[in-house]
Scaffold this motif. Structure first.
Motif, PDB file in Angstrom:
ATOM      1  N   UNK A 199      41.676  35.940  41.104  1.00 19.20           N
ATOM      2  CA  UNK A 199      41.864  34.504  40.885  1.00 19.20           C
ATOM      3  C   UNK A 199      41.192  34.110  39.571  1.00 19.20           C
ATOM      4  N   UNK A 200      41.309  32.846  39.192  1.00 19.05           N
ATOM      5  CA  UNK A 200      40.794  32.381  37.896  1.00 19.05           C
ATOM      6  C   UNK A 200      39.283  32.569  37.779  1.00 19.05           C
ATOM      7  N   UNK A 201      38.545  32.284  38.831  1.00 17.49           N
ATOM      8  CA  UNK A 201      37.083  32.444  38.793  1.00 17.49           C
ATOM      9  C   UNK A 201      36.701  33.907  38.576  1.00 17.49           C
ATOM     10  N   UNK A 202      37.383  34.802  39.273  1.00 21.45           N
ATOM     11  CA  UNK A 202      37.094  36.231  39.148  1.00 21.45           C
ATOM     12  C   UNK A 202      37.458  36.748  37.754  1.00 21.45           C
ATOM     13  N   UNK A 203      38.605  36.311  37.259  1.00 24.58           N
ATOM     14  CA  UNK A 203      39.017  36.726  35.917  1.00 24.58           C
ATOM     15  C   UNK A 203      38.013  36.232  34.878  1.00 24.58           C
ATOM     16  N   UNK A 204      37.591  34.979  34.999  1.00 30.44           N
ATOM     17  CA  UNK A 204      36.637  34.416  34.053  1.00 30.44           C
ATOM     18  C   UNK A 204      35.311  35.173  34.087  1.00 30.44           C
ATOM     19  N   UNK A 217      31.695  43.174  33.960  1.00 25.21           N
ATOM     20  CA  UNK A 217      32.252  43.823  35.153  1.00 25.21           C
ATOM     21  C   UNK A 217      31.316  43.632  36.338  1.00 25.21           C
ATOM     22  N   UNK A 218      30.014  43.655  36.078  1.00 26.12           N
ATOM     23  CA  UNK A 218      29.038  43.471  37.160  1.00 26.12           C
ATOM     24  C   UNK A 218      29.194  42.104  37.820  1.00 26.12           C
ATOM     25  N   UNK A 260      30.100  41.569  41.730  1.00 28.99           N
ATOM     26  CA  UNK A 260      29.276  40.730  42.600  1.00 28.99           C
ATOM     27  C   UNK A 260      30.139  39.734  43.382  1.00 28.99           C
ATOM     28  N   UNK A 261      31.092  39.089  42.702  1.00 30.06           N
ATOM     29  CA  UNK A 261      31.988  38.149  43.382  1.00 30.06           C
ATOM     30  C   UNK A 261      32.835  38.851  44.449  1.00 30.06           C
ATOM     31  N   UNK A 262      33.376  40.008  44.092  1.00 26.57           N
ATOM     32  CA  UNK A 262      34.216  40.731  45.047  1.00 26.57           C
ATOM     33  C   UNK A 262      33.398  41.276  46.216  1.00 26.57           C
ATOM     34  N   UNK A 263      32.187  41.741  45.929  1.00 21.48           N
ATOM     35  CA  UNK A 263      31.343  42.271  47.004  1.00 21.48           C
ATOM     36  C   UNK A 263      30.966  41.199  48.019  1.00 21.48           C
ATOM     37  N   UNK A 264      30.801  39.968  47.556  1.00 21.56           N
ATOM     38  CA  UNK A 264      30.519  38.867  48.486  1.00 21.56           C
ATOM     39  C   UNK A 264      31.692  38.680  49.448  1.00 21.56           C
ATOM     40  N   UNK A 265      32.898  38.787  48.941  1.00 25.34           N
ATOM     41  CA  UNK A 265      34.090  38.657  49.787  1.00 25.34           C
ATOM     42  C   UNK A 265      34.221  39.850  50.721  1.00 25.34           C
TER      43      UNK A 265
END
Length: 67
Positions: A41-46, A53-54, A58-63
């Motif tokens: 999504x836009x937040x992850x891409x940004x 990459x870290x 971090x964002x993906x690991x929270x999910x």
């Protein structure tokens, strides 16, 4: 076909596979943006583009933990 993000969140691939998926996108004639291809999504891409990459990991690991 599952996206990189879907596979990562399901624990089916390692985070570092993002490089392979990015390369595959670059070598394809897929008309989607890289973020769309990866399922970001836009937040992850940004976070990935503007920070690191870290930050994306971090964002993906929270999910991933919520699943």
């Amino acid at each position: 076909m599952a996206t990189y993000k879907e596979l990562y969140l399901a624990g089916e691939i390692e985070f570092e596979e993002i490089d392979k998926y990015s390369y595959q996108w670059g070598m394809s004639d897929d008309e989607r943006t890289l973020a769309q291809y990866l399922g970001l999504n836009a937040e992850e891409e940004d976070a990935w583009v503007s920070i690191s990459e870290d930050a994306l990991k971090e964002l993906l690991d929270k999910q991933r933990k919520r699943r």
